[in-house]
Design an enzyme around this catalytic site. Structure first.
Site, PDB file in Angstrom:
ATOM      1  N   LYS A 116       0.759  -1.168   0.017  1.00 20.40           N
ATOM      2  CA  LYS A 116       0.059  -0.231  -0.067  1.00 20.40           C
ATOM      3  C   LYS A 116       1.045   1.307  -0.083  1.00 20.40           C
ATOM      4  O   LYS A 116       0.568   2.171  -0.794  1.00 20.40           O
ATOM      5  CB  LYS A 116      -0.905   0.073   1.115  1.00 20.40           C
ATOM      6  CG  LYS A 116      -1.996  -0.944   0.974  1.00 20.40           C
ATOM      7  CD  LYS A 116      -3.059  -1.137   2.194  1.00 20.40           C
ATOM      8  CE  LYS A 116      -4.142  -2.049   2.098  1.00 20.40           C
ATOM      9  NZ  LYS A 116      -3.635  -3.527   1.813  1.00 20.40           N
ATOM     10  N   GLU A 200      -3.457   7.943   6.448  1.00 23.04           N
ATOM     11  CA  GLU A 200      -3.826   8.482   5.173  1.00 23.04           C
ATOM     12  C   GLU A 200      -5.097   9.392   5.756  1.00 23.04           C
ATOM     13  O   GLU A 200      -5.633   8.991   6.944  1.00 23.04           O
ATOM     14  CB  GLU A 200      -4.086   7.953   4.047  1.00 23.04           C
ATOM     15  CG  GLU A 200      -5.233   6.968   4.060  1.00 23.04           C
ATOM     16  CD  GLU A 200      -5.441   6.068   3.013  1.00 23.04           C
ATOM     17  OE1 GLU A 200      -4.602   6.105   1.891  1.00 23.04           O
ATOM     18  OE2 GLU A 200      -6.622   5.525   2.983  1.00 23.04           O
ATOM     19  N   ASN A 235     -14.370  -1.821   8.845  1.00 25.38           N
ATOM     20  CA  ASN A 235     -13.366  -1.736   7.656  1.00 25.38           C
ATOM     21  C   ASN A 235     -13.459  -3.101   6.918  1.00 25.38           C
ATOM     22  O   ASN A 235     -12.845  -3.213   6.008  1.00 25.38           O
ATOM     23  CB  ASN A 235     -11.811  -1.167   7.855  1.00 25.38           C
ATOM     24  CG  ASN A 235     -12.088  -0.085   8.608  1.00 25.38           C
ATOM     25  OD1 ASN A 235     -12.344   0.997   8.378  1.00 25.38           O
ATOM     26  ND2 ASN A 235     -11.375   0.015   9.593  1.00 25.38           N
ATOM     27  N   GLU A 275      -9.155  -0.014  -6.351  1.00 28.60           N
ATOM     28  CA  GLU A 275     -10.059   0.335  -5.315  1.00 28.60           C
ATOM     29  C   GLU A 275     -10.055   1.642  -5.267  1.00 28.60           C
ATOM     30  O   GLU A 275      -9.201   2.625  -5.257  1.00 28.60           O
ATOM     31  CB  GLU A 275      -9.950  -0.309  -3.935  1.00 28.60           C
ATOM     32  CG  GLU A 275      -9.601  -1.800  -3.926  1.00 28.60           C
ATOM     33  CD  GLU A 275     -10.046  -2.314  -2.660  1.00 28.60           C
ATOM     34  OE1 GLU A 275     -10.164  -1.567  -1.692  1.00 28.60           O
ATOM     35  OE2 GLU A 275     -10.179  -3.655  -2.475  1.00 28.60           O
ATOM     36  N   GLU A 288      -6.009   1.971  -3.214  1.00 28.49           N
ATOM     37  CA  GLU A 288      -5.008   0.776  -3.533  1.00 28.49           C
ATOM     38  C   GLU A 288      -5.322  -0.142  -4.745  1.00 28.49           C
ATOM     39  O   GLU A 288      -6.358   0.165  -5.038  1.00 28.49           O
ATOM     40  CB  GLU A 288      -4.805   0.151  -2.255  1.00 28.49           C
ATOM     41  CG  GLU A 288      -6.496  -0.685  -1.913  1.00 28.49           C
ATOM     42  CD  GLU A 288      -6.413  -1.217  -0.390  1.00 28.49           C
ATOM     43  OE1 GLU A 288      -5.457  -1.043   0.185  1.00 28.49           O
ATOM     44  OE2 GLU A 288      -7.153  -2.251  -0.216  1.00 28.49           O
ATOM     45  N   ASN A 290      -5.437  -4.158  -5.333  1.00 27.75           N
ATOM     46  CA  ASN A 290      -5.320  -5.645  -4.765  1.00 27.75           C
ATOM     47  C   ASN A 290      -4.786  -6.495  -6.034  1.00 27.75           C
ATOM     48  O   ASN A 290      -5.585  -6.682  -7.028  1.00 27.75           O
ATOM     49  CB  ASN A 290      -6.699  -5.761  -4.093  1.00 27.75           C
ATOM     50  CG  ASN A 290      -6.680  -5.311  -2.974  1.00 27.75           C
ATOM     51  OD1 ASN A 290      -6.091  -5.145  -1.979  1.00 27.75           O
ATOM     52  ND2 ASN A 290      -8.064  -4.517  -2.708  1.00 27.75           N
ATOM     53  N   PHE A 348     -21.238  -8.186  16.890  1.00 26.07           N
ATOM     54  CA  PHE A 348     -20.435  -9.008  15.862  1.00 26.07           C
ATOM     55  C   PHE A 348     -19.253  -9.680  15.996  1.00 26.07           C
ATOM     56  O   PHE A 348     -18.411  -9.770  15.592  1.00 26.07           O
ATOM     57  CB  PHE A 348     -20.447  -8.080  14.641  1.00 26.07           C
ATOM     58  CG  PHE A 348     -21.471  -7.469  14.189  1.00 26.07           C
ATOM     59  CD1 PHE A 348     -22.509  -8.264  13.127  1.00 26.07           C
ATOM     60  CD2 PHE A 348     -22.074  -6.273  14.364  1.00 26.07           C
ATOM     61  CE1 PHE A 348     -23.583  -7.617  12.551  1.00 26.07           C
ATOM     62  CE2 PHE A 348     -23.140  -5.627  13.775  1.00 26.07           C
ATOM     63  CZ  PHE A 348     -23.931  -6.303  13.073  1.00 26.07           C
TER      64      PHE A 348
END
Length: 670
Positions: A116, A200, A235, A275, A288, A290, A348
């Site tokens: 990244k 960032e 995320n 992305e 980024e 992938n 969760f």
């Protein structure tokens, strides 16, 4: 073309690759750890090789184990799936040194885009719009705070080698930056063997939209539309769809062409994903790339008709793409729901255990709907604490977005999973959420719509009537069966009495049998809560986990589970316990006192089975609300347990390194 390939992965993605390889006539080799000895991907493959203990760092993350398995079986190529070694350039180089083909991009692209930090430097040099941030490596927590202050809060803390939501934290102040930096680094080290972190700017209310690209070794690169991945929790993507309900054709083309240009710049040869975050004005920023197959690739396959795994294999074998950009069309709409082993009613938190019952909805095409389920488990499989908690990826396709969502709602209602906690109740509720159905999305959707966590919502009046009808139909069949099989012992079950009461929550609904046959298949007319009679039909039989039938001419699929003195019914995103009784019993029940649950307010309970990473307090210590009490790790994610109020620690029952069961008492408060 290859004769035999090895899949350097596990679970659903290993099974997914095996299916395409089998279709292409290619033999497959699976690898497995101690924990996966009886896993589905091991059973599906033509051969299987044991590669070590359960922890990924001692098995799936060891390149030498994979290479040795290739030599042992004669596999000519390796498909890495996603995660694990899929974006490690050194692994690709090690394979090449042994004459083994890596089914993925070349090391140059992996190095340029897979990291990244380096990808953002490369994108900046290529004049690609990127999110403001610090592209160097963060040394420590103090450095992280310094950088975050320069960028301006909020900031996103990310693992350089990360993916799948691992090693990512949003920080809104200095304290969260310090804590998030350490947790992100720990998770990155545990998940990827690389603890480098960068920071960032976090764009508020963004959409997460990604472009699927496909390139070959002959200079051809195309894009296959976009995927909307904005429904995220911590995320981690939860629901994806293709195409995006937000993009117009002009923005789609601009994002696609920029993605292709970036891929060509690094001579990209395989399937990959670029992305972006997109703001409310359709301004998009490179996030980024992938350099691997994405978890959510099935929705792209459903709307384009392109088998991405097949294309990856053909490209790795040196074949040129036969698909041109003008050949790519987006047909209909596809939605993917990720089924996780986690308890939606407990924020969760991960759940582990054995799948005592696992029966997905029927796959295939039915009318205008396609149902697809990518999974790596079967009934009896065990969900362990060592790997990602994803059970399956359920996908539906239909001509329109709403039709695809409605198809997903039905498929979720029919998906039977017992033995562990899972997020199907949340996914089912999400499919009925007005904001989701309207396509008004952002990556903050779940946090905004469920700020206090997910909790079951009560059914509305019309939904109550449907649930009451199902509950009575179920109870009548149970009683009829009891009369027929043990009638001499229970001759007065009351199955044919005309008047009943169905309790749902605190509401009592009077239901009358107008006429009908009480047998399977059942067909009975019911008057519910004083309304007009509706016909209820179903071929459900006692013991079936899913009730399928019609109520008033409307198709209904509902989960059915017996509970003490009632039935738990999950339908249309609602889950309730319905109790069917005669009117005189209902009158008496209303007089019964309510039993209160035990008081656990002075205890810190372990919210999930996991490993205690640290205990941050001592006996006798006074702590303030919000302070960290302990950190528990489960399924590669660190969970910080905080004080809900000011309190004093009276007793500590656990220490770092302890493995705890759910609801184990970690500490007690005065």
């Amino acid at each position: 073309m290859f004769d035999k390939i090895l899949i350097a992965n596990r679970g659903e993605i290993a099974c997914r690759v095996i299916k395409t390889a089998r279709k292409m006539g290619i033999k497959t080799v699976a690898v497995y750890s101690d924990a996966d000895r009886d896993a589905m991907h091991v059973e599906m493959a033509d051969e299987a090789v044991h590669i070590g203990p359960a922890p990924a760092a001692q098995s799936y993350l060891l390149p030498e184990k994979i290479i040795e398995a290739c030599k042992q079986t004669g596999a000519q190529a390796v498909h890495p799936g996603y995660g694990f070694l899929s974006e490690r350039a050194s692994f690709c180089e090690a394979l090449e040194a042994e004459g083994i083909i890596f089914i993925g991009p070349k090391p140059k692209a992996i190095k340029a885009m897979g990291d990244k930090i380096e990808s953002k430097k490369f994108a900046n040099a290529a004049k690609v719009s990127t999110v403001p941030g610090y592209l160097g490596e963060i040394r420590d927590a103090d450095h992280a705070v310094e950088i975050a202050g320069e960028i301006g809060y909020p900031v996103m803390i990310k693992a350089s080698a990360g993916g799948g939501g691992k090693g990512m934290r949003i920080a809104w102040n200095e304290g969260e930056t310090r804590e998030g930096f350490q947790s992100s680094r720990n998770e990155a080290k545990s998940s990827f063997g690389d603890d480098r972190i960068f920071i960032e700017k976090f764009v508020v209310d963004p959409r997460h939209i990604e472009i699927q690209v496909l390139g070959d070794a002959h200079g051809n690169v195309i894009y296959l539309g976009e995927r909307e991945c904005s429904i995220q929790r911590r995320n981690q993507k939860v629901v994806e769809e293709a195409p995006s309900p937000f993009l117009d054709e002009e923005t789609r083309r601009a994002m696609g062409e920029q993605s292709v240009a970036l891929a060509k710049a690094v001579d990209y040869q395989s399937a990959g994903t670029v992305e972006f975050i997109v703001d409310k004005n359709k301004n998009f920023y490179f996030l980024e790339m992938n350099t691997r197959l994405q978890v959510e690739h099935p929705v792209t396959e459903l709307v384009t008709g392109v088998d991405l795994v097949e294309q990856m294999i053909r490209v790795a074998a040196g074949e040129p793409l036969t698909i041109k950009q003008d050949d790519v069309t987006l047909n209909g709409w596809a939605v993917e729901s990720r089924l996780y082993a986690e308890d939606p009613y407990r924020n969760f938190l991960p759940s582990i255990g054995r799948l005592t019952r696992y029966r997905p909805p029927e796959e295939g095409e039915s009318g205008d709907v396609i149902v697809r389920n990518d999974t790596g488990v079967t009934e009896g499989s065990e969900i362990s604490m060592f790997y990602d908690p994803m059970i399956a990826k359920l996908c539906t396709w239909a001509p329109t977005r709403i039709e695809a969502i409605d198809a997903m709602s039905v498929a979720l209602d029919e998906f039977v999973v017992d033995g562990i906690e899972h997020n199907i109740p949340f996914l089912a509720a999400l499919m009925q959420h007005p904001r989701w159905r309207e396509g008004r999305l952002s990556t903050g959707f779940i946090a905004e719509e469920y700020p206090d966590g997910f909790a079951p919502s009560l059914p509305e009046a019309n939904e109550q009537r449907v649930i009451a009808a199902v509950a009575l139909a179920v109870e009548l069949l149970r009683r009829d069966r009891l009369d027929r099989h043990v009638g001499r012992l229970a001759p007065h079950s009351g199955a044919m009495k005309p008047d009943w009461v169905v309790r749902i929550g605190d509401d009592y609904l009077h239901v009358s049998i107008v006429e009908g046959m009480i047998s399977s298949p059942i067909e009975v007319d019911l008057a519910i809560a004083g309304g007009k009679p509706v016909t209820v039909t179903s071929d459900w039989r006692p013991g079936d986990a899913v009730w399928k039938g019609e109520v008033g001419g409307k198709a209904v699929s509902a989960q059915i589970r017996p509970v003490l003195n009632g039935t738990r019914i999950a339908w249309n995103g609602k889950a309730v316990v319905a109790r069917v009784m005669l009117p005189n019993i209902a009158a008496l029940e209303k007089l019964m006192p309510v039993k209160l649950p035990p008081d656990t307010s002075k205890m810190l309970l372990c919210p999930m089975p996991g490993l205690v990473v640290s205990v941050s307090v001592e006996e006798g210590q006074e702590v303030k609300a919000g302070e960290t009490l302990a950190v528990v790790e489960a399924m590669k994610m660190e969970n910080v347990l905080r004080a809900e109020r000011d309190l004093t620690i009276s007793k500590i029952n656990a220490k770092a390194g302890d493995s705890l069961a759910v609801d184990a008492v970690i500490m007690e408060f005065a």
